[in-house]
Design an enzyme around this catalytic site. Sequence first.
Site, PDB file in Angstrom:
ATOM      1  N   MET A   1      -4.564   5.024   2.068  1.00  0.00           N
ATOM      2  CA  MET A   1      -3.824   3.813   1.713  1.00  0.00           C
ATOM      3  C   MET A   1      -2.547   3.718   2.554  1.00  0.00           C
ATOM      4  SD  MET A   1      -3.602   2.494  -2.154  1.00  0.00           S
ATOM      5  CE  MET A   1      -4.296   0.940  -2.600  1.00  0.00           C
ATOM      6  N   CYS A   2      -1.425   4.094   2.060  1.00  0.00           N
ATOM      7  CA  CYS A   2      -0.106   3.994   2.692  1.00  0.00           C
ATOM      8  C   CYS A   2       0.538   2.631   2.431  1.00  0.00           C
ATOM      9  CB  CYS A   2      -0.115   4.219   4.212  1.00  0.00           C
ATOM     10  SG  CYS A   2      -0.713   5.834   4.701  1.00  0.00           S
TER      11      CYS A   2
END
Lengths: 305, 229
Positions: A1-2
């Site tokens: 994700m991030c």
Amino acid sequence: MCGIVGLYLKNPAWESRLGALFEPMLVAMTERGPDSAGFSIYGDEYDAGIKLTLQSDDADYDWANLADRLGAAFAGVDDWYRNASVAVFKLAAPEAELRAWLAEQAPGVRVLSAGQSIEILKGVGLPATIAERFNLKGMKGSHAIGHTRMATESAVTLQGSHPFSTGLDLCLVHNGSLSNHNRLRDKLRREGIVFETDNDSEVAAGYLTWRLAKGDSLSQALKGALKDLDGFFTFAIGTRDGFAVVRDPISCKPAVIAETEDYVAMASEYRALAGLPGIQQARVWEPEPATIYVWEHDGAKVEAA
Amino acid sequence: MMMKTVDLAEQSLRALNQSLHDGEMLSDIREWRVTNTDGAHNIACGLNDDISVDIDGHAGYYCAGMNQRASVTVHGNVGVGVAENMMSGTVRVTGDASQSAGATAHGGLLVIEGNAAARCGISMKGVDIVVKGNTGPMSAFMGQAGRLVVCGDAGDALGDSIYEARLYVKGRVGTLGADCIEKPMRAEHQEELAALLEQAGIDEDPADFRRYGSARELYHFKVDNASAY
């Protein structure tokens, strides 16, 4: 994700509040990236030479001694200060000579950023922890970009955390994953680019460093990235005067932008923007795929790649 | 009939979603308003009653996902996957929608008064989607049933790998995706489009639209391609 966040202030009167406005944006993206966090903050310009942000894993590192030795080797240090595990040095000396000296005389000390304005601060841990460690909310400046990491491609380490420096006053944060980073890393190594990790985002940063060193403008380098990088990405790139945003042609990775008379803000999700003053009246939109958006002091530019 | 306002600055999102499934509460309260949304994800998901929910402000991901029977209006923008897998009911967005609006939805009506980003109606399975503005690339990707109406322009690769589903576009189409072709607008299509526009409350002339759909060339394996495997 991030998660990615960026805030660029058009209204200089707000600069004393940059950190206070930016910290909640970074922390809001904790669910997207609880492993590590980091940010680049631009301000406190130093025109007489170069400003280096240095980091050591040794909590008791003797920065005062390093300042003395640097001063002796390079005709004085104009200013330096420590902030948790990093220290910022300002001195008039060529970048390459400084890097060579540090590699030899201060092994284990990393150069997180170099330029006239940029400071990169990052580490492993929750975004709130990293923000507090460096007292983000008390920081002043004209703009900042930040990243919260959920590692998918490589180890959770400080070296693998974002932002990555890509040259003087330049840095990159990345949400996504690249498929061709191994081959591209080999190619860039042959061109003289140095890599510290097997991280895919570091390859994107190295790619931009390489293109910019060859004389490309930022938008030329980003157009090249759209062609040469295979994978998913939303990038935010910090520059001395502002920041740029680009998404790959498939645009799986999110991005939303809000603009008012006072600021341009960018984030992976609207949640990160929801607390900004005047957000109810902001123009809010999603950047188009394969399009380069740049905001700088002289205005906004949008280029189809 | 009672109306209730839920302020998400005061009450948790989980409590809101539980209330919207609480039969006893819903027997009294048929109209709901949600405030201070601040882009929260999963607002008003999985509704299963013909209540109305007005969401004041921008919503995050999967807003009104899996909707059945309810009428949900977002007065603002929505994030990824609004009304994903909707079965019935109506979802209206007064602003823009992020990618994958109406993904895999089987029924109901999704109206987006602004623009929709990439992959609007991806794998649509019977939903009707009406977009007043533009749609991004790969709209109706792998669409199987339902109707997509775009009053503005449609981005590249419209209807890529489409099985069925009828697509109506008023503006420019960037490119057509694999196996998507333009088809004649017959009287029956004008009629169904007029009905859809009316249902969506959008004032457009059906005569200004063109129709696209599946060439049905990807349905079956072609023996001529055997050498590629």
